[in-house]
Design a protein around this motif. Structure first.
Motif, PDB file in Angstrom:
ATOM      1  N   HIS A  48      40.946   5.949  85.717  1.00 24.91           N
ATOM      2  CA  HIS A  48      39.783   6.789  85.425  1.00 24.91           C
ATOM      3  C   HIS A  48      39.344   6.697  83.960  1.00 24.91           C
ATOM      4  CE1 HIS A  48      40.016   8.810  89.316  1.00 24.91           C
ATOM      5  NE2 HIS A  48      41.325   8.875  89.137  1.00 24.91           N
ATOM      6  N   VAL A  49      40.218   6.253  83.101  1.00 25.08           N
ATOM      7  CA  VAL A  49      39.977   6.293  81.655  1.00 25.08           C
ATOM      8  C   VAL A  49      38.693   5.579  81.218  1.00 25.08           C
ATOM      9  CG1 VAL A  49      40.895   5.610  79.396  1.00 25.08           C
ATOM     10  CG2 VAL A  49      42.382   6.717  81.074  1.00 25.08           C
ATOM     11  N   PHE A  56      32.227  10.602  78.046  1.00 22.07           N
ATOM     12  CA  PHE A  56      32.428  11.478  76.886  1.00 22.07           C
ATOM     13  C   PHE A  56      31.854  10.865  75.613  1.00 22.07           C
ATOM     14  CE2 PHE A  56      35.616  13.624  79.573  1.00 22.07           C
ATOM     15  CZ  PHE A  56      35.218  14.932  79.359  1.00 22.07           C
ATOM     16  N   ASN A  57      31.946   9.559  75.454  1.00 20.02           N
ATOM     17  CA  ASN A  57      31.349   8.901  74.285  1.00 20.02           C
ATOM     18  C   ASN A  57      29.834   9.074  74.265  1.00 20.02           C
ATOM     19  OD1 ASN A  57      33.367   7.778  72.621  1.00 20.02           O
ATOM     20  ND2 ASN A  57      33.694   6.119  74.055  1.00 20.02           N
ATOM     21  N   TYR A  61      28.356  16.014  72.071  1.00 21.44           N
ATOM     22  CA  TYR A  61      29.256  17.115  71.728  1.00 21.44           C
ATOM     23  C   TYR A  61      30.703  16.678  71.603  1.00 21.44           C
ATOM     24  CZ  TYR A  61      25.387  20.267  72.687  1.00 21.44           C
ATOM     25  OH  TYR A  61      24.180  20.910  72.655  1.00 21.44           O
ATOM     26  N   PHE A  62      31.000  15.441  71.927  1.00 18.11           N
ATOM     27  CA  PHE A  62      32.382  14.977  71.945  1.00 18.11           C
ATOM     28  C   PHE A  62      32.586  13.764  71.053  1.00 18.11           C
ATOM     29  CE2 PHE A  62      31.806  17.169  75.941  1.00 18.11           C
ATOM     30  CZ  PHE A  62      32.945  17.952  76.012  1.00 18.11           C
ATOM     31  N   GLU A  63      33.797  13.701  70.526  1.00 15.39           N
ATOM     32  CA  GLU A  63      34.275  12.508  69.824  1.00 15.39           C
ATOM     33  C   GLU A  63      35.564  12.106  70.520  1.00 15.39           C
ATOM     34  OE1 GLU A  63      36.319  11.155  65.616  1.00 15.39           O
ATOM     35  OE2 GLU A  63      35.487  13.165  65.794  1.00 15.39           O
ATOM     36  N   VAL A  64      35.588  10.937  71.098  1.00 20.74           N
ATOM     37  CA  VAL A  64      36.775  10.467  71.805  1.00 20.74           C
ATOM     38  C   VAL A  64      37.775   9.950  70.780  1.00 20.74           C
ATOM     39  CG1 VAL A  64      37.674   8.797  73.466  1.00 20.74           C
ATOM     40  CG2 VAL A  64      35.457   9.905  73.875  1.00 20.74           C
ATOM     41  N   VAL A  65      38.995  10.478  70.857  1.00 23.11           N
ATOM     42  CA  VAL A  65      40.074  10.071  69.959  1.00 23.11           C
ATOM     43  C   VAL A  65      41.193   9.512  70.828  1.00 23.11           C
ATOM     44  CG1 VAL A  65      41.741  10.864  68.239  1.00 23.11           C
ATOM     45  CG2 VAL A  65      39.450  11.875  68.313  1.00 23.11           C
TER      46      VAL A  65
END
Length: 78
Positions: A48-49, A56-57, A61-65
């Protein structure tokens, strides 16, 4: 005996179902947030990643870490 059905697209239908599943996962995560969180740690199956990471990228509103940044590198030899 194989019978060709021009209205059945197995590969395309499976791909549609797979993307739908990932979009549902993403939507359920978003529905649980109030956007006051500093972080979201998601543990999910590796298949799923890539799709979830892209979703999310694409959300401002999100920063993928990457996990390694939080947890450090694994000491398990591959």
């Amino acid at each position: 005996m194989f019978h060709h059905d021009s209205t059945y697209f197995m590969g395309a239908d499976l791909t549609i179902d797979w993307y739908r599943r990932n979009i549902l996962i993403y939507s359920k995560i978003l529905a649980q947030l109030d956007y006051k969180e500093d972080a979201l740690f998601l543990v999910i199956g590796n298949d799923h990643v890539p799709i979830l990471k892209q979703l999310f990228n694409d959300n401002p509103y999100f920063e993928v870490v990457e996990t390694e940044k939080w947890l450090g590198k694994s000491k398990i030899k591959k």
